[in-house]
Write an enzyme that holds these catalytic residues in place. Structure first.
Site, PDB file in Angstrom:
ATOM      1  N   HIS A 114       0.824  -1.205   0.000  1.00  0.00           N
ATOM      2  CA  HIS A 114       0.000   0.000   0.000  1.00  0.00           C
ATOM      3  C   HIS A 114       0.859   1.255   0.000  1.00  0.00           C
ATOM      4  O   HIS A 114       0.539   2.240  -0.658  1.00  0.00           O
ATOM      5  CB  HIS A 114      -0.902   0.016   1.243  1.00  0.00           C
ATOM      6  N   CYS A 125      -1.712  -1.072 -20.055  1.00  0.00           N
ATOM      7  CA  CYS A 125      -2.224  -0.535 -18.793  1.00  0.00           C
ATOM      8  C   CYS A 125      -1.430  -1.064 -17.607  1.00  0.00           C
ATOM      9  O   CYS A 125      -1.736  -0.750 -16.467  1.00  0.00           O
ATOM     10  CB  CYS A 125      -3.710  -0.832 -18.628  1.00  0.00           C
TER      11      CYS A 125
HETATM   12  C1  PEP Z   1      -1.225  -6.065 -15.335  1.00  0.00           C
HETATM   13  O1  PEP Z   1      -1.128  -7.259 -15.050  1.00  0.00           O
HETATM   14  O2  PEP Z   1      -0.309  -5.418 -15.900  1.00  0.00           O
HETATM   15  C2  PEP Z   1      -2.444  -5.329 -15.011  1.00  0.00           C
HETATM   16  C3  PEP Z   1      -2.663  -4.117 -15.462  1.00  0.00           C
HETATM   17  O3  PEP Z   1      -3.324  -5.946 -14.185  1.00  0.00           O
HETATM   18  P1  PEP Z   1      -3.099  -6.060 -12.591  1.00  0.00           P
HETATM   19  O4  PEP Z   1      -1.829  -5.331 -12.254  1.00  0.00           O
HETATM   20  O5  PEP Z   1      -4.285  -5.474 -11.951  1.00  0.00           O
HETATM   21  O6  PEP Z   1      -3.002  -7.537 -12.435  1.00  0.00           O
END
Ligand code: PEP
Ligand code: MG
Length: 829
Positions: free
Chosen positions: A450, A757
């Site tokens: 966090h 992302c």
């Molecule tokens: C990722 O795996 O890059 C992603 C965006 O999903 P998370 O980090 O939520 O698993």
């Protein structure tokens, strides 16, 4: 009071329970006791007793030793898997035995070779009794004095005084070895956590699910039907958890040992201390060690009633403070909500109350309770879960201060300092936000904690997992914190200082320019539109993203909205949150990711059976497809959002086109039913399988979005939550980049746009390469939006394409980073 003398049931080495290589036994989840590492091959009765059960696999026996107390003797660890081979029971349930009578003969060699260990726990599993080892650690012969059980009053009869209706569910046991010691212990733990009163009934026999011995005595083999009845507490959650445990198709394995400190493997400049990047950026300034003093805790209470009242008042005061601060900006609001859930945890409170009942003062009882819970989280071996121990400690400290009427010592940190700490608590970070510190350097911690999330949200660079070596840095030593490289450069040469100063100035100017550019869409210097979206986990994040000029939301992590819930959110609750996010970003697209739970993101309201390899198990879209009601509820909630045409639905963890098609089918069916028009549907590319078949997936997707965090962990076979490999898990590894290129090429065959992302999009060294590979949208944390837009504006397509080609040809991640640093210098000239 009756004493039962136990003699050694086995020849071997006497050990404390803590030496057993299985936390279910070692942490006393089954009960107190001791262990013997056998040298002999026959288990004998340790006292006069009646045999209660002999496990069908012949490896464990339970004995009624009188006075309401029972013993479990479990030959070896994980021996249930031997399926009875090598074990010859010499007694049966109901037999009366005398001390020294042989109970089970076994093939010691087969146990040593076939099981996790031969160590044999001797556990007091039932009864108001204590057990004390009288033998010294070391070799013991059969029949030698071993331990003494002091038996008190028999267990009180069940009063049945729990409120509420009784819920019932039938299940069939799927556990390959039936219900044996470990799943029984987990059921007992789940029931304890739920606060419900639960029984299991099979073949006309009923057992309390609070008693491991009663559960074992049901003799539940694979294929047996069971009825679970629960009332009071979180009865439904308890039933869910028990069904999940009984229907797991693999046995729960012993939890792995906690991960070691990460190796210092990242390539670093000479004289630099290496850690792991947790929040990007570059800073320099004097070191300032944060030394926290725990308030003096009175240990002895002033009476149970007085201390219980103090505890209740302290908890109420902290609850009120957290409620008042809730809904705060960005990630901080989410952390406060998580802290509120910790404060409400009945187990934490129950532990503190139990401490008070044993004579402790309220503040000390609260701290002890938090340490106990924290130790359990660390023992899971899952680094992400272990990181939550800091949050529990933080909440407990707040309660302690409320009880004692003290205040956490004011954090008077000089502005511009680089704060060094053993570990940082989220509340300290919020206090430090006002102090305008330049950066954080943490001895321990993890990149997914966090505090890492908060630091990134504050825009303050942070390096974690620096290890003990960082303690050589004295207060006021001048340091450079290069959080992009995960390095601390101690007492740098004046030339190096000048270089860092210039780097910081360049970044500041870029951010100022980007902020001034406000909502202007991002584009490269030669006019290629590159969208800069934001990754969100709350409505407050969406507001922060809008203020930072995000052109949309590229990833709404819907599981974060409901991570602390014990009951699944319904359509209306989900729709309210989605509506809030969409409203905060007027006119802009919002990519809503379907629930991505499982693996390192457990959702308390969805019982997912324990898995040996959760990252490779039931997670992401696999959960929603296995639980169609979960998918149905979430799709209905999204379709209920006004302006749903601005929403784009994104499917996480796709490994095969069939998963996307199954979601499309459900979406089309619901759209028809609800009379809603077309809604875009896209797939995340997080598995090597999805990257390699991007052309096939793109044929059925409106967009692809690369989750570089997961893609990196699966390509490199490095657990993203394991600090032991944190230093090596770098998304700029050429293998990851080659799969990103493959994804962009595959998507281009269908004219489908590709975004990133994952964390790579926010890494200033990575973003130019991503654009060069063909990515057209970068989705980053809200605080990174202005800098990312500014970076994009300095790129030209010809330069980034050449740069990407060179990166693909580099031999390792360090080589790519070296190229990327040179490129960054060139474009900032
Ligand atoms: C990722 O795996 O890059 C992603 C965006 O999903 P998370 O980090 O939520 O698993
Ligand atoms: Mg992911």
């Amino acid at each position: 009071m009756t004493d039962v003398q136990l003699v050694a049931p086995l020849a071997g080495w006497v050990l404390p329970l803590t030496a057993v290589p299985d936390p279910v036994f070692a942490e006393g989840m089954m009960g107190p006791g001791l262990a013997i590492d056998p040298t002999g091959d026959t288990l004998h009765a340790p006292c006069d007793a009646q045999v209660l059960t002999v496990h069908a696999a012949g490896h464990a026996v339970t004995l009624d030793v009188g006075g309401g107390a029972s013993l479990l003797i479990h030959i070896g660890i994980d021996t249930v898997k031997l399926g009875g081979q090598g074990f010859t029971p010499l007694v049966a349930a109901g037999d009366r035995v005398r001390a020294g009578d042989p109970l089970i003969r076994f093939d010691l060699d087969a146990v040593v070779q076939g099981a996790a260990a031969a160590v044999t726990p001797v556990i007091l599993v039932e009864g108001e009794a204590t057990i004390a080892t009288v033998a010294a650690e070391g070799l013991i012969a059969v029949g030698a004095p071993l331990a003494r059980i002091v038996v008190g009053a028999p267990v009180a009869a069940d009063t049945g005084a729990v409120d509420g209706e009784t819920l019932r569910r039938d299940a069939v046991v799927l556990l390959p070895h039936g219900l044996h010691a470990r799943p029984a212990a987990r059921i007992v733990a789940a029931v304890r956590d739920s606060g419900a009163e639960v029984t299991l009934t099979s073949d006309g026999e009923t057992a309390s699910a609070s008693s491991p011995i009663a559960l074992l005595s049901l003799g539940l083999a694979q294929g047996r039907n069971v009825t679970i009845a629960a009332r009071g507490g979180r009865a439904a959650a308890a039933i869910d958890a028990i069904v999940a445990l009984l229907t797991a198709e693999v046995d729960a394995a012993p939890a792995p040992a906690p991960a070691a400190r990460p190796p210092v493997a990242r390539e670093a400049e000479a004289g630099a201390l290496s850690g792991v990047p947790a929040a990007p950026g570059l800073a320099m300034g004097p070191a300032f060690w944060l030394r926290l003093e725990m308030p003096e805790l009175p240990t002895m209470g002033e009476g149970v009633a007085v201390e219980q009242a103090r505890l209740a008042d302290g908890i109420a005061a902290v609850a009120a403070a957290l409620d008042a601060a809730a809904g705060g900006p960005g990630q901080m609001g989410g952390v406060l909500a998580a802290h509120r859930a910790i404060l409400d945890d009945p187990d934490l409170r129950g532990r503190a109350e139990a401490g008070i009942a044993n004579g402790m003062a309220a503040a000390a009882a609260m701290m002890t309770a938090a340490e106990g819970q924290g130790a359990q989280l660390r023992a899971t071996g899952n680094a992400r879960i272990a990181e939550r121990a800091d949050d529990i400690r933080d909440v407990a400290l707040r309660v302690v201060h409320a009880i004692l009427g003290t205040k956490a010592a004011a954090l008077t940190v000089p502005a511009g300092a680089i704060v060094f700490a053993d570990d940082l608590l989220p509340s300290q970070l919020s206090a430090l936000a006002a102090a305008r510190v330049a950066g954080f350097a943490v001895v321990g911690g993890g990149p997914t904690s966090h505090v890492a999330m908060l630091a990134a949200g504050m825009g303050v660079p942070m390096v974690v997992a620096l290890g003990e070596a960082v303690r050589v840095v004295a207060d006021e030593t001048f340091v450079i914190l290069d959080a992009d490289a995960g390095a601390v450069i101690v007492d740098p040469h004046p030339d190096r200082q000048a270089q860092a100063r210039a780097g910081i100035a360049t970044r500041a100017a870029a951010e100022a320019a980007a902020l001034a550019a406000g909502d202007r869409p991002a584009a490269t210097a030669d006019g290629q539109a590159i969208h800069v979206y934001a990754n969100l986990g709350s409505v407050a994040d969406a507001e922060a993203a809008a203020a930072a000029g995000a052109e949309g939301c590229g990833l709404l992590r819907t599981e974060i909205l409901f991570l602390d819930r014990s009951v699944a959110p319904d359509v209306a609750e989900q729709a309210a949150d989605y509506r809030g996010v969409v409203a905060a970003l007027p006119g802009r697209p919002v990519v809503i990711r379907l629930l991505d739970v499982g693996g390192d993101k457990p959702a308390p309201y969805l019982a997912i059976p324990h898995e040996e390899n959760p990252a490779l198990g039931l997670r992401g879209i696999r959960v929603s497809l296995a639980r169609p009601e979960v998918l149905d509820t979430q799709l209905r909630a999204i379709l209920a959002v006004p302006e749903v045409e601005r929403c784009r639905i994104m499917v996480p963890m796709v490994a095969s086109i069939d998963e996307l098609l199954a979601v499309r089918e459900a979406l089309d069916r619901l759209r028809g039913e609800l009379g809603v028009g077309p809604v875009q549907l896209g797939a995340m590319v997080e598995t090597p399988a999805a990257a390699a078949t991007a052309d096939l997936i793109a044929a059925h997707a409106d967009f692809l979005s690369i989750g570089s965090n997961d893609l990196t962990q699966y390509v490199l076979a490095m657990d993203r939550g394991n600090p032991a490999v944190a230093a090596g898990i770098d998304g700029l590894h050429p293998a990851v980049l080659r799969l990103i290129r493959m994804t962009c090429d595959g998507a281009a065959t269908r004219n489908v746009p590709v975004s990133v992302c994952g964390g790579l999009a926010a890494d200033p060294l990575a973003a130019p390469i991503l654009v060069g590979l063909g990515v057209r949208t970068l989705s980053v944390p809200p605080a990174r939006v202005p800098a990312t837009k500014a970076l994009v504006a300095r790129l030209t397509m010809a330069a980034v394409r050449d740069h990407a080609d060179a990166a693909l040809a580099a031999s390792n991640a360090a080589g790519v980073r070296a190229l990327a640093r040179r490129f960054a210098e060139e474009i900032s000239r």
